[in-house]
Design an enzyme around this catalytic site. Structure first.
Site, PDB file in Angstrom:
ATOM      1  N   LYS A 113      35.978  37.232 157.840  1.00  0.00           N
ATOM      2  CA  LYS A 113      36.697  38.294 157.127  1.00  0.00           C
ATOM      3  C   LYS A 113      38.185  38.116 157.365  1.00  0.00           C
ATOM      4  CE  LYS A 113      35.597  42.033 154.709  1.00  0.00           C
ATOM      5  NZ  LYS A 113      34.340  42.295 153.978  1.00  0.00           N
TER       6      LYS A 113
HETATM    7  N1  GLU Z   1      33.836  41.682 150.463  1.00  0.00           N
HETATM    8  C1  GLU Z   1      32.466  41.629 150.091  1.00  0.00           C
HETATM    9  C2  GLU Z   1      31.583  42.082 151.247  1.00  0.00           C
HETATM   10  O1  GLU Z   1      32.010  42.772 152.140  1.00  0.00           O
HETATM   11  C3  GLU Z   1      32.061  40.293 149.513  1.00  0.00           C
HETATM   12  C4  GLU Z   1      32.195  39.126 150.419  1.00  0.00           C
HETATM   13  C5  GLU Z   1      31.956  37.789 149.720  1.00  0.00           C
HETATM   14  O2  GLU Z   1      31.502  37.769 148.598  1.00  0.00           O
HETATM   15  O3  GLU Z   1      32.222  36.789 150.370  1.00  0.00           O
HETATM   16  O4  GLU Z   1      30.407  41.827 151.265  1.00  0.00           O
END
Ligand code: GLU
Length: 424
Positions: A113
């Site tokens: 993240k």
């Molecule tokens: N931000 C989204 C989540 O928290 C998608 C993450 C992604 O597709 O890599 O799942």
């Protein structure tokens, strides 16, 4: 009656919240100490400064993060968040949740993240572009289609992903579309990606309703948050015949006991700078009132820490489908369990987004693009199957769906780790 969940701490720290659920699942799995420590420790944490010349000529320095929590199952995967309250602990928690989320839906990625402390609404498009490009340049050896693949999250969108593709590609001297997912279609994005998280929320909500013998046509829903996840979840549940009685955004919550016309609300927000303020045929209520409405399904799709030990005992929904990451604190878990509320945990409920991100990455590698029907069919199948496996795991251990999902995920990552072994 589920096994009682001990309250490990009164939390306002999402990483500690993650850890308390992790420890419980690790205990049930009887995970050996070393593996337990390995899997809860983020593998890499990057902190960068992002100096930018603002439109007025002044220089401002922003702080950005990228955490790869674990890459045992595959390259790091997870969104990038632009918000004022981003912190390293939050990014660490979100990265760990991505590890468990990918494992729950059988997507061959690890968890990562990123985030930048900034308020995207206060920045011009040029400033946002500069921040994004400088952040990407700082992460040039971190990001990569085989190492770490970002995606949109709160405060970021397709345009931000397009800037990342461009900056990364400029440094590599060729176009690398697979470096991010959630891209615009024309740059190699996938059909259905934008709706995927909301669609996954709908899939697991219907699956839970089936188990509880609930009829969607006779069910009421309240949705907190009207961003990408909240608005699409509301629309798709409405399409299934559910009566969506309340929705909300930063301007407040809107309630109509006879149901809100979600298409009218979508149109209203589209014509009103993305805000629900002034929505017709709905009474304004507070955020806390929305959360404690007597409804069949509550979808918290806004922020972390919305259902806490302070309001959990007042929740009256039968099912909570966590569209957001971390909307329920660890201290609220046992209260909801005692009330018999079925909580479909974030690492399952909102995993539709990363599932279609995986499809997008596969399409980029194939250089061949799928129809919307194919994307949706495969997403629905993946979400239903993940729900059933989590449900069965939780039944087997007499635990909540949340702990069931953690058990499933940790077991997969631990098995892969043991097979790979420890290098060094
Ligand atoms: N931000 C989204 C989540 O928290 C998608 C993450 C992604 O597709 O890599 O799942």
């Amino acid at each position: 009656m589920l096994n009682p969940t001990p309250v490990l701490h009164d939390s306002s720290n999402p990483f500690l919240d993650m850890l308390s659920r992790y420890e419980r699942a690790a205990e049930i799995l009887n995970l050996e100490e070393g593996v337990r420590t390995f899997l809860k420790t983020p593998m890499r944490q990057h902190i960068v400064s992002i100096p930018i010349q603002m439109d007025d000529g002044t220089i401002k320095v922003f702080e950005g993060y990228r955490v790869i929590h674990n890459d045992v199952l595959g390259p790091g995967k997870g969104g990038i968040r632009y918000a004022m309250d981003v912190s390293l602990d939050e990014v660490k928690a979100l990265a760990a949740w991505m590890t468990w989320k990918c494992a729950v839906v059988n997507v061959p990625f690890g968890g990562a993240k990123g985030g930048i402390i900034c308020d995207p609404r206060q920045l011009t498009k040029t400033e946002l572009e500069k921040i994004t490009r400088r952040y990407t340049a700082n992460m040039i050896n971190v990001f990569g289609p085989d190492s770490d693949i970002p995606a949109p999250d709160m405060g970021t969108n397709e345009q931000v992903m397009a800037w990342i593709v461009d900056t990364y590609s400029m440094h590599k001297h060729n176009t690398v579309s697979g470096v991010v997912t959630g891209k615009p279609l024309i740059l190699g994005g996938s059909l259905g990606r934008k709706e995927a998280t909301g669609r996954g929320v709908m899939d697991v909500t219907l699956a839970a309703m089936e188990r509880l013998n609930m009829d969607p046509m006779k069910s009421t829903v309240a949705v907190q948050g009207f961003g990408n996840v909240g608005s699409i979840s509301a629309k798709l549940l409405y399409d299934q015949g559910c009566q969506v009685v309340a929705i909300s955004d930063v301007t407040g919550a809107y309630y109509n006991s006879k149901g809100i016309d979600i298409y009218a609300a979508l149109k209203h927000s589209e014509n009103n700078k993305g805000l629900l303020e002034g929505l017709k045929d709905a009474e304004k209520i507070s955020n806390d009132e929305l959360l404690t409405l007597k409804v069949d399904v509550l979808v918290p799709a806004a922020r972390e820490d919305q259902i806490t030990e302070k309001n959990a005992s007042k929740i009256r929904a039968k099912i909570i489908a966590e569209g957001a990451n971390g909307p329920t604190t660890a201290a609220a878990d046992p209260i909801l369990n005692d009330l018999g509320i079925i909580v479909i945990p974030d690492i399952l409920a909102n995993a539709g987004g990363v599932t279609v991100s995986y499809f997008e990455w596969v399409q980029n590698r194939q250089g061949y693009f799928w129809s919307l029907e194919r994307v949706n069919r495969r997403l629905d199948r993946a979400m239903r199957s993940a729900f059933n496996t989590v449900y069965e795991t939780s039944q087997k251990h007499n635990e909540s769906l949340r702990i069931g999902a953690y058990i499933l995920a940790i077991d997969k990552v631990a098995t892969a780790l043991k097979l790979r072994g420890i290098y060094g």
